[in-house]
Write a protein that holds these residues in place. Structure first.
Motif, short mmCIF file in Angstrom:
data_model
loop_
_atom_site.label_atom_id
_atom_site.label_comp_id
_atom_site.label_asym_id
_atom_site.label_seq_id
_atom_site.Cartn_x
_atom_site.Cartn_y
_atom_site.Cartn_z
N PHE A 51 -10.15 -46.23 -25.91
CA PHE A 51 -11.11 -45.36 -26.29
C PHE A 51 -10.57 -44.06 -25.93
O PHE A 51 -10.19 -43.62 -24.82
N PRO A 52 -9.85 -43.40 -26.68
CA PRO A 52 -9.58 -42.13 -27.06
C PRO A 52 -10.60 -41.03 -26.71
O PRO A 52 -11.82 -41.23 -26.81
N PRO A 53 -9.78 -40.02 -26.18
CA PRO A 53 -11.11 -38.57 -25.97
C PRO A 53 -12.09 -38.13 -26.97
O PRO A 53 -11.61 -38.72 -28.56
N LEU A 54 -13.41 -37.74 -26.77
CA LEU A 54 -14.07 -37.83 -27.62
C LEU A 54 -13.63 -36.76 -29.42
O LEU A 54 -13.62 -36.67 -30.30
N TRP A 55 -12.96 -35.92 -28.69
CA TRP A 55 -12.30 -35.03 -29.66
C TRP A 55 -11.10 -34.59 -29.17
O TRP A 55 -10.42 -34.63 -27.71
N PRO A 56 -9.56 -34.02 -29.74
CA PRO A 56 -8.27 -33.40 -29.09
C PRO A 56 -8.73 -32.74 -28.27
O PRO A 56 -9.19 -31.35 -28.33
N GLY A 57 -8.17 -32.45 -27.19
CA GLY A 57 -8.30 -31.62 -26.44
C GLY A 57 -9.39 -31.74 -25.30
O GLY A 57 -9.31 -31.05 -24.23
N ALA A 58 -9.91 -32.34 -25.43
CA ALA A 58 -11.30 -33.59 -24.76
C ALA A 58 -10.28 -34.02 -23.27
O ALA A 58 -9.14 -34.34 -23.34
N PRO A 59 -10.80 -33.53 -22.52
CA PRO A 59 -10.60 -34.44 -20.75
C PRO A 59 -10.36 -36.11 -21.46
O PRO A 59 -11.17 -36.49 -22.30
N TYR A 60 -9.83 -36.42 -20.57
CA TYR A 60 -9.40 -37.73 -21.00
C TYR A 60 -10.35 -38.91 -20.15
O TYR A 60 -10.77 -39.81 -21.01
N TRP A 61 -11.39 -38.36 -19.51
CA TRP A 61 -12.19 -39.15 -19.01
C TRP A 61 -13.67 -39.36 -20.44
O TRP A 61 -14.94 -40.22 -20.25
N LEU A 62 -13.54 -38.04 -21.27
CA LEU A 62 -14.63 -37.33 -21.96
C LEU A 62 -14.64 -39.26 -23.21
O LEU A 62 -14.08 -38.13 -24.17
N THR A 63 -15.24 -40.26 -23.25
CA THR A 63 -14.88 -41.02 -24.18
C THR A 63 -15.96 -41.91 -24.58
O THR A 63 -17.76 -41.26 -24.03
N LYS A 64 -16.11 -42.14 -25.44
CA LYS A 64 -17.35 -43.19 -26.42
C LYS A 64 -17.74 -43.61 -25.22
O LYS A 64 -19.70 -43.65 -25.02
N PRO A 65 -17.31 -44.57 -24.06
CA PRO A 65 -18.15 -45.10 -22.98
C PRO A 65 -19.03 -44.11 -22.06
O PRO A 65 -19.78 -44.48 -21.29
#
Length: 257
Positions: free
Chosen positions: A17-31
């Motif tokens: 899963f990519p980050p929730l939005w462009p520029g978001a921290p790499y760890w901030l994903t759907k999981p």
């Protein structure tokens, strides 16, 4: 037929899963988001159930008390005995959180078992690991805690092999067994459900053919059956996860058991 037109079974991309939005921290994903939602949901449910308890439980309190009694009688008391009630806050929270994380794999639009990502059960398992060692040292002393891990009364030559194995099991493999059991089962279940769902969608909608439609219908049927089976496994794995938690803590508090 071009290779791109062939049926592709789902694989590891289910867990990428990519980050929730462009520029978001790499760890901030759907999981990560779903893990936080699950933790918040546990807090809300328990607060709503027990903030103003009634003598005769009704509604959500009644359901929550059923869960409390289940965890207390089936996990806490067999391993913690008289200390069971002291640990029920931790045990009930772990059971509910892991169960909700598991159930997210069959919730429409979410369809993501958070527990299949090793990092999340690992956080709980490592916390339990630290608690286990802490209460063991506090109850028995550091020397007594380590000493009580080794069975007594065996032939001396046995200890050459037994001591390293017991120390390895208690200080290394127990941690990995605790977290891997849950993550591996949820990982496998998610892949199986995704496979049968993909078969049904592909042969019924993407590439319907005379021979493919029955295969697609079978895929849909299997997806339904496996969803029911997976829900049972999700509950069972949450129970085993909290059972191991109680067993680890109980063995530190009561080494004679």
């Amino acid at each position: 037929m071009k290779p791109s037109d062939d049926f592709q079974a789902p694989g590891l991309e289910l867990f990428q899963f990519p980050p929730l939005w462009p520029g978001a921290p790499y760890w901030l994903t759907k999981p990560t988001l779903m893990a936080g939602v699950g933790a918040l949901l546990v807090c809300v449910l328990l607060w709503a159930a027990f903030a103003h308890p009634r003598l005769v439980p009704r509604g959500l309190q009644n359901i929550a008390e059923m869960g409390y009694v289940f965890v207390r009688d089936q996990a806490a008391r067999p391993f913690l005995g008289k200390d069971a009630d002291r640990w029920m806050g931790l045990l009930l929270s772990i059971f509910l959180l892991s169960w909700i994380w598991n159930l997210m794999g069959v919730i429409p639009l979410v369809q993501l078992p958070v527990s299949s990502f090793l990092a999340y059960p690992a956080v709980i398992a490592f916390t339990v690991y630290v608690v286990k060692i802490y209460v063991g040292v506090r109850a028995q002393g550091a020397r007594g805690y380590v000493g009580n891990l080794i069975p007594r009364g065996l032939p001396k030559l046995t200890y050459v092999l037994l001591i390293p194995l017991e120390l390895l099991q208690n200080f290394v493999t127990s941690l990995f067994t605790h977290m891997l059991r849950l993550a591996a089962n949820m990982f496998a279940g998610h892949v199986i459900l995704a496979f049968f769902s993909a078969v049904g969608f592909w042969f019924l909608f993407e590439r319907p053919t005379l021979l493919g439609v029955p295969l697609g219908a079978l895929g849909v049927l299997m997806a339904i059956v496996m969803t029911g089976f997976e829900m049972f496994i999700q509950f069972l794995q949450a129970y085993l996860f909290v059972l191991l938690t109680a067993m680890f803590i109980g063995s530190s508090l009561n080494p004679e058991h």
